[in-house]
Design a protein around this motif. Structure first.
Motif, PDB file in Angstrom:
ATOM      1  N   ALA A 202       0.800  -1.104   0.067  1.00 34.64           N
ATOM      2  CA  ALA A 202      -0.143   0.011  -0.152  1.00 34.64           C
ATOM      3  C   ALA A 202       0.965   1.269  -0.017  1.00 34.64           C
ATOM      4  N   TYR A 203       0.186   2.411  -0.549  1.00 32.44           N
ATOM      5  CA  TYR A 203       1.194   3.481  -0.369  1.00 32.44           C
ATOM      6  C   TYR A 203       0.815   4.339   0.661  1.00 32.44           C
ATOM      7  N   ARG A 245      14.540   3.787   4.803  1.00 28.32           N
ATOM      8  CA  ARG A 245      13.286   4.195   5.148  1.00 28.32           C
ATOM      9  C   ARG A 245      12.451   2.764   5.168  1.00 28.32           C
ATOM     10  N   GLY A 246      11.841   2.373   6.127  1.00 31.58           N
ATOM     11  CA  GLY A 246      11.070   1.274   6.127  1.00 31.58           C
ATOM     12  C   GLY A 246       9.769   1.380   5.326  1.00 31.58           C
ATOM     13  N   LEU A 247       9.477   0.348   4.487  1.00 34.79           N
ATOM     14  CA  LEU A 247       8.549   0.735   3.472  1.00 34.79           C
ATOM     15  C   LEU A 247       7.223  -0.150   3.568  1.00 34.79           C
ATOM     16  N   VAL A 248       7.103  -0.751   4.901  1.00 39.47           N
ATOM     17  CA  VAL A 248       5.793  -1.601   5.218  1.00 39.47           C
ATOM     18  C   VAL A 248       4.837  -0.401   5.733  1.00 39.47           C
ATOM     19  N   GLU A 249       3.590  -0.468   4.804  1.00 39.47           N
ATOM     20  CA  GLU A 249       2.505   0.446   5.130  1.00 39.47           C
ATOM     21  C   GLU A 249       1.582  -0.390   5.848  1.00 39.47           C
ATOM     22  N   ALA A 250       1.162  -1.581   5.489  1.00 40.31           N
ATOM     23  CA  ALA A 250       0.184  -2.389   6.154  1.00 40.31           C
ATOM     24  C   ALA A 250       0.817  -3.672   6.593  1.00 40.31           C
ATOM     25  N   PRO A 251       1.047  -4.086   7.874  1.00 39.68           N
ATOM     26  CA  PRO A 251       0.657  -3.703   8.901  1.00 39.68           C
ATOM     27  C   PRO A 251       1.308  -2.403   9.561  1.00 39.68           C
TER      28      PRO A 251
END
Length: 329
Positions: A202-203, A245-251
């Motif tokens: 997700a963005y 940069r951590g790119l985890v949006e969900a969760p």
């Protein structure tokens, strides 16, 4: 006390043992094997996607120096003769391990993002609508008040302040088992979050809901929507540890971390209140500064609770487990 739309549950009962340092202590050999396996998996992900890390970059050398120092302290003081040496040993072990887990997790988001397709922003937004959560209204309030921007940014950046306090306290108070329990829970949560990220790219609401010039650029900005397409197109081939940069949006991993930190600090009266205050503030800042849907945050809290449950079950089966004792200083 903790009921809110952002933190809609009370902290679970403490799962970390309080008392003897070795009660429910996760074996060091497990941590070594886990670190080796994580490093091998990360190397395989990077190799498979053709992404590299410059070993001679200044930030890479700094990390290598930190890990070398931490390992040296752990080895030199492996059999401490006094409390000071024990504290140094535990600081080297726990800070080194936590830094390694955090770094590997953040780097892993890049090759994983390169293998994703599409986004689930539409689904996440529908969930927010069903929950009556208006991200745009929340963002506009923050954009209109400079004080909220300053406080929110500070709270969001505190994600590594809490573990430093908790691990430092555990080293000082000889709570080695509790420190390893936090690291293991954080580790398991990171693995779960990365697996879900592979299926749930997700963005974020900032990229998807806000149109036109932004009156306020949040801490996370538009990094997911900017970097993920480059990684998918294999245009971005190198990870800069100095601009990671951590790119985890969900969760939401900030949410997962906040839950883990609150539970880890709960048995210890001396640090409980500041850790709870800091992490509730971080939760309140996460929707805007982390550009997260409320759905992301609920998923992040669930990831933390699952990780805690897994680690608790394992630790309760270890020799000398003393979980469930009343809080002590």
């Amino acid at each position: 006390m903790f009921n809110s739309t952002v933190f809609p549950f009370a902290p679970p009962a403490p799962v970390y043992p309080v008392g003897r340092s070795h009660a429910g202590l996760i074996p060091g050999s497990w941590l070594v094997v886990g670190a080796a396996m994580s490093a091998a998996c990360l190397a395989a992900l990077l190799f498979d996607t053709g992404i590299t890390i410059d070993p001679t970059a200044p930030r890479t050398l700094i990390y290598l120096g930190v890990f070398a120092l931490a390992l040296s302290l752990r080895i030199i003081f492996r059999a401490p003769n006094n409390p000071a040496q024990r504290v140094i040993r535990d600081v080297g072990e726990t800070f080194g391990l936590f830094t390694a887990v955090s770094l590997m997790g953040a780097v892993a988001t890049y090759p994983i993002a390169a293998e994703t397709n599409g986004t689930i922003d539409g689904v996440l937004q529908q969930i927010d609508v069903a929950l009556h959560f208006d991200w745009l209204a929340w963002y506009q309030v923050v954009a209109d008040h400079r004080a909220l921007q300053i406080l929110g940014a500070a709270a969001y950046q505190s994600i590594y302040v809490s573990p430093a306090i908790i691990l430092g306290y555990c080293a000082w108070a000889d709570k080695r088992a509790a420190a390893r329990g936090l690291i293991a829970s954080f580790w398991v949560a990171a693995v779960i979050a990365l697996c879900l990220f592979r299926c749930w790219p997700a963005y974020g609401p900032f990229a998807m809901l806000w149109h036109g010039p932004a009156p306020y650029m949040t801490e996370s900005g538009l990094y997911e929507s900017q970097l993920v397409p480059l990684l998918r197109a294999h245009v971005m081939r190198e990870v800069d540890l100095g601009a990671l940069r951590g790119l985890v949006e969900a969760p939401s991993f900030h949410t997962a971390s906040a839950v883990l930190y609150i539970v880890a600090a709960w048995p210890f009266a001396r640090i409980r209140k500041p850790i709870v205050i800091v992490n509730v503030a971080m939760l309140l800042a996460t929707p805007v500064e982390g550009t997260h849907y409320l759905a992301d945050m609920l998923a992040g809290a669930s990831v933390a609770l699952i990780a805690l449950a897994i680690v608790t079950v394992v630790r309760r089966r270890l020799p000398g487990s003393m979980t469930g004792q009343p809080a002590r200083r």
